[in-house]
Design a protein around this motif. Sequence first.
Motif, PDB file in Angstrom:
ATOM      1  N   ARG A  72      -2.231  27.499  98.427  1.00  0.00           N
ATOM      2  CA  ARG A  72      -2.381  25.844  97.656  1.00  0.00           C
ATOM      3  C   ARG A  72      -1.547  26.189  96.934  1.00  0.00           C
ATOM      4  O   ARG A  72      -1.986  26.483  95.901  1.00  0.00           O
ATOM      5  N   VAL A  73       0.067  25.401  96.812  1.00  0.00           N
ATOM      6  CA  VAL A  73       1.040  25.470  95.788  1.00  0.00           C
ATOM      7  C   VAL A  73       1.792  23.806  96.049  1.00  0.00           C
ATOM      8  O   VAL A  73       1.060  23.388  96.450  1.00  0.00           O
ATOM      9  N   ASN A  74       2.059  23.929  94.529  1.00  0.00           N
ATOM     10  CA  ASN A  74       2.793  22.218  95.107  1.00  0.00           C
ATOM     11  C   ASN A  74       4.115  22.243  95.222  1.00  0.00           C
ATOM     12  O   ASN A  74       4.528  23.009  94.762  1.00  0.00           O
ATOM     13  N   VAL A  75       4.521  22.083  96.219  1.00  0.00           N
ATOM     14  CA  VAL A  75       5.702  22.230  96.715  1.00  0.00           C
ATOM     15  C   VAL A  75       6.553  20.602  97.085  1.00  0.00           C
ATOM     16  O   VAL A  75       5.621  20.001  97.232  1.00  0.00           O
ATOM     17  N   ASN A  76       8.044  20.478  95.902  1.00  0.00           N
ATOM     18  CA  ASN A  76       8.123  18.900  96.002  1.00  0.00           C
ATOM     19  C   ASN A  76       7.417  17.991  95.458  1.00  0.00           C
ATOM     20  O   ASN A  76       7.726  17.013  95.436  1.00  0.00           O
ATOM     21  N   GLY A  77       6.417  18.033  94.663  1.00  0.00           N
ATOM     22  CA  GLY A  77       5.128  17.082  94.445  1.00  0.00           C
ATOM     23  C   GLY A  77       3.992  16.884  94.701  1.00  0.00           C
ATOM     24  O   GLY A  77       3.058  15.584  94.701  1.00  0.00           O
ATOM     25  N   LEU A  78       3.795  17.885  96.711  1.00  0.00           N
ATOM     26  CA  LEU A  78       3.162  17.820  97.288  1.00  0.00           C
ATOM     27  C   LEU A  78       2.094  19.168  96.608  1.00  0.00           C
ATOM     28  O   LEU A  78       1.994  20.041  97.138  1.00  0.00           O
ATOM     29  N   GLU A  79       0.971  18.125  96.420  1.00  0.00           N
ATOM     30  CA  GLU A  79      -0.474  18.875  95.592  1.00  0.00           C
ATOM     31  C   GLU A  79      -1.169  19.607  97.255  1.00  0.00           C
ATOM     32  O   GLU A  79      -1.375  19.028  98.031  1.00  0.00           O
ATOM     33  N   GLY A  80      -1.180  21.422  96.856  1.00  0.00           N
ATOM     34  CA  GLY A  80      -2.392  21.532  98.224  1.00  0.00           C
ATOM     35  C   GLY A  80      -1.560  22.048  98.961  1.00  0.00           C
ATOM     36  O   GLY A  80      -3.036  22.309 100.577  1.00  0.00           O
ATOM     37  N   GLU A  81      -0.591  22.838  99.366  1.00  0.00           N
ATOM     38  CA  GLU A  81      -0.104  22.890 100.843  1.00  0.00           C
ATOM     39  C   GLU A  81       0.449  24.649 100.415  1.00  0.00           C
ATOM     40  O   GLU A  81       0.324  25.382  99.821  1.00  0.00           O
ATOM     41  N   ARG A  82       0.634  24.691 101.683  1.00  0.00           N
ATOM     42  CA  ARG A  82      -0.313  26.219 101.958  1.00  0.00           C
ATOM     43  C   ARG A  82       1.304  27.379 102.264  1.00  0.00           C
ATOM     44  O   ARG A  82       1.942  26.910 102.572  1.00  0.00           O
ATOM     45  N   ALA A  83       1.603  28.075 101.303  1.00  0.00           N
ATOM     46  CA  ALA A  83       2.819  28.718 100.773  1.00  0.00           C
ATOM     47  C   ALA A  83       2.684  29.613 102.656  1.00  0.00           C
ATOM     48  O   ALA A  83       3.869  29.756 103.235  1.00  0.00           O
ATOM     49  N   CYS A  84       1.722  30.051 103.111  1.00  0.00           N
ATOM     50  CA  CYS A  84       1.846  30.816 104.835  1.00  0.00           C
ATOM     51  C   CYS A  84       1.961  30.048 105.364  1.00  0.00           C
ATOM     52  O   CYS A  84       3.021  30.369 106.182  1.00  0.00           O
ATOM     53  N   LEU A  85       2.380  28.600 105.747  1.00  0.00           N
ATOM     54  CA  LEU A  85       2.589  27.549 106.703  1.00  0.00           C
ATOM     55  C   LEU A  85       3.650  26.895 106.217  1.00  0.00           C
ATOM     56  O   LEU A  85       4.286  26.079 106.820  1.00  0.00           O
ATOM     57  N   THR A  86       4.546  27.208 104.838  1.00  0.00           N
ATOM     58  CA  THR A  86       5.665  25.857 104.299  1.00  0.00           C
ATOM     59  C   THR A  86       7.111  26.898 104.458  1.00  0.00           C
ATOM     60  O   THR A  86       6.830  27.841 103.913  1.00  0.00           O
ATOM     61  N   PRO A  87       7.047  26.716 105.401  1.00  0.00           N
ATOM     62  CA  PRO A  87       8.996  26.890 105.800  1.00  0.00           C
ATOM     63  C   PRO A  87       9.926  26.760 104.762  1.00  0.00           C
ATOM     64  O   PRO A  87      10.081  25.205 103.494  1.00  0.00           O
TER      65      PRO A  87
END
Length: 113
Positions: A72-87
């Motif tokens: 889980r990382v912060n992507v474009n301000g969204l907390e808890g995004e899973r890096a393995c599922l984020t294109p």
Amino acid sequence: MTERIINHPILGDLIKKEKVTFTFDDHEFEGYKGESLAAALLAQGIRTLRLHEETGQPRGIYCNIGHCFECRVNVNGLEGERACLTPLSDGMVVKSGQTLPTTVRDWRKNHGQ
């Protein structure tokens, strides 16, 4: 530095894919449009994506299929995004290093173990 496989017998020739730039903790990197954020970070040698909620120990990519939530990382301000599922997309801003909030507590602390 890259640890990326450039040509794969099934996935094909990576050189022909579109390159994009993204930032991870304020450092700029290149990756390939549509690949998982986890793959792009691994190719750059980045293994630590966040810190454990209770202990502060480093966490990274574990299952790489979206089940474990360790990446889980912060992507474009969204907390808890899973890096393995984020294109990966051009201009993506990724932040890590902060412990994420949780209601989970270590039950061993109250049982003398």
